[in-house]
Structures are given as structure tokens and as C-alpha cells.
Write a protein that holds these residues in place. Sequence first.
Motif, PDB file in Angstrom:
ATOM      1  N   GLU A   1       3.875   8.855   1.504  1.00 15.59           N
ATOM      2  CA  GLU A   1       3.794   8.213   0.189  1.00 15.59           C
ATOM      3  C   GLU A   1       4.850   7.140  -0.027  1.00 15.59           C
ATOM      4  O   GLU A   1       5.169   6.786  -1.168  1.00 15.59           O
ATOM      5  CB  GLU A   1       3.861   9.264  -0.922  1.00 15.59           C
ATOM      6  CG  GLU A   1       2.693  10.230  -0.839  1.00 15.59           C
ATOM      7  CD  GLU A   1       2.629  11.147  -2.050  1.00 15.59           C
ATOM      8  OE1 GLU A   1       3.542  11.111  -2.875  1.00 15.59           O
ATOM      9  OE2 GLU A   1       1.640  11.883  -2.168  1.00 15.59           O
ATOM     10  N   ALA A   2       5.351   6.588   1.060  1.00 16.34           N
ATOM     11  CA  ALA A   2       6.277   5.463   0.938  1.00 16.34           C
ATOM     12  C   ALA A   2       5.478   4.186   0.705  1.00 16.34           C
ATOM     13  O   ALA A   2       4.285   4.111   1.014  1.00 16.34           O
ATOM     14  CB  ALA A   2       7.100   5.337   2.214  1.00 16.34           C
ATOM     15  N   ASP A   3       6.137   3.183   0.144  1.00 13.41           N
ATOM     16  CA  ASP A   3       5.494   1.884   0.005  1.00 13.41           C
ATOM     17  C   ASP A   3       5.428   1.209   1.363  1.00 13.41           C
ATOM     18  O   ASP A   3       6.409   1.176   2.099  1.00 13.41           O
ATOM     19  CB  ASP A   3       6.298   0.999  -0.947  1.00 13.41           C
ATOM     20  CG  ASP A   3       6.183   1.479  -2.383  1.00 13.41           C
ATOM     21  OD1 ASP A   3       5.239   2.232  -2.662  1.00 13.41           O
ATOM     22  OD2 ASP A   3       7.031   1.097  -3.199  1.00 13.41           O
ATOM     23  N   VAL A   4       4.261   0.669   1.697  1.00 14.63           N
ATOM     24  CA  VAL A   4       4.088  -0.018   2.965  1.00 14.63           C
ATOM     25  C   VAL A   4       3.719  -1.462   2.675  1.00 14.63           C
ATOM     26  O   VAL A   4       2.712  -1.737   2.027  1.00 14.63           O
ATOM     27  CB  VAL A   4       2.987   0.649   3.810  1.00 14.63           C
ATOM     28  CG1 VAL A   4       2.813  -0.090   5.134  1.00 14.63           C
ATOM     29  CG2 VAL A   4       3.316   2.116   4.066  1.00 14.63           C
ATOM     30  N   HIS A   5       4.550  -2.385   3.131  1.00 16.46           N
ATOM     31  CA  HIS A   5       4.291  -3.800   2.899  1.00 16.46           C
ATOM     32  C   HIS A   5       3.239  -4.296   3.885  1.00 16.46           C
ATOM     33  O   HIS A   5       3.320  -4.028   5.075  1.00 16.46           O
ATOM     34  CB  HIS A   5       5.573  -4.606   3.065  1.00 16.46           C
ATOM     35  CG  HIS A   5       6.620  -4.246   2.050  1.00 16.46           C
ATOM     36  ND1 HIS A   5       7.753  -4.979   1.845  1.00 16.46           N
ATOM     37  CD2 HIS A   5       6.679  -3.213   1.172  1.00 16.46           C
ATOM     38  CE1 HIS A   5       8.481  -4.417   0.888  1.00 16.46           C
ATOM     39  NE2 HIS A   5       7.852  -3.340   0.469  1.00 16.46           N
ATOM     40  N   VAL A   6       2.270  -5.015   3.355  1.00 19.73           N
ATOM     41  CA  VAL A   6       1.153  -5.502   4.165  1.00 19.73           C
ATOM     42  C   VAL A   6       1.117  -7.017   4.094  1.00 19.73           C
ATOM     43  O   VAL A   6       1.435  -7.601   3.050  1.00 19.73           O
ATOM     44  CB  VAL A   6      -0.172  -4.910   3.636  1.00 19.73           C
ATOM     45  CG1 VAL A   6      -1.354  -5.429   4.442  1.00 19.73           C
ATOM     46  CG2 VAL A   6      -0.126  -3.393   3.676  1.00 19.73           C
ATOM     47  N   ASP A   7       0.759  -7.648   5.201  1.00 16.25           N
ATOM     48  CA  ASP A   7       0.608  -9.099   5.223  1.00 16.25           C
ATOM     49  C   ASP A   7      -0.359  -9.558   4.141  1.00 16.25           C
ATOM     50  O   ASP A   7      -1.402  -8.943   3.940  1.00 16.25           O
ATOM     51  CB  ASP A   7       0.055  -9.517   6.595  1.00 16.25           C
ATOM     52  CG  ASP A   7       1.101 -10.259   7.403  1.00 16.25           C
ATOM     53  OD1 ASP A   7       2.273 -10.265   6.987  1.00 16.25           O
ATOM     54  OD2 ASP A   7       0.744 -10.814   8.446  1.00 16.25           O
TER      55      ASP A   7
ATOM     56  N   GLY B   1       0.836  -1.184   0.000  1.00 13.66           N
ATOM     57  CA  GLY B   1       0.000   0.000   0.000  1.00 13.66           C
ATOM     58  C   GLY B   1       0.869   1.231   0.000  1.00 13.66           C
ATOM     59  O   GLY B   1       2.096   1.136   0.041  1.00 13.66           O
ATOM     60  N   THR B   2       0.225   2.359  -0.048  1.00 17.17           N
ATOM     61  CA  THR B   2       0.972   3.611  -0.038  1.00 17.17           C
ATOM     62  C   THR B   2       0.621   4.407   1.205  1.00 17.17           C
ATOM     63  O   THR B   2      -0.556   4.599   1.515  1.00 17.17           O
ATOM     64  CB  THR B   2       0.636   4.444  -1.289  1.00 17.17           C
ATOM     65  OG1 THR B   2       0.921   3.664  -2.448  1.00 17.17           O
ATOM     66  CG2 THR B   2       1.469   5.711  -1.326  1.00 17.17           C
TER      67      THR B   2
END
Length: 60
Positions: A10-16, A4-5
Amino acid sequence: MPIGTCPDCEADVHVDPDVDKGEVVSCEECGIDLEVVGLDPVELDMVEEDLDDDDDDDEF
Ligand SMILES: [Zn+2]
């Protein structure tokens, strides 16, 4: 892995991959809490922290 963002930086966020709507993840970049509001694609929203919470700011 879904990404997600962060609405703040506005960084990329890693989600399970098996995350559910309503779960809260943290932005690795700025550290704020983000609520998962959408899954396809992943959408993240800032969590307002002015709600009544058990976790008071006693870390200071
Ligand atoms: Zn961020």
C-alpha cells in the motif's frame, strides 16, 4: 506525476506520465513488480511470476 498504490504494501508508486496499460513498474517500497491495469486513476496489480519467462532465477 501519476501515483498508484501498491496492492501488497500500500505504498505510493510513482508511474511514468506516459505509461501504458500492461507495462510493469516496480514498487519502490517492497520491490515487487506491478502491472499497470488502469490509467485514470492509476491501478496496479501484482504480476504473477510463475509464467514462462526468459529470465530464470540465476541470480542466486
Ligand atoms: Zn509495495
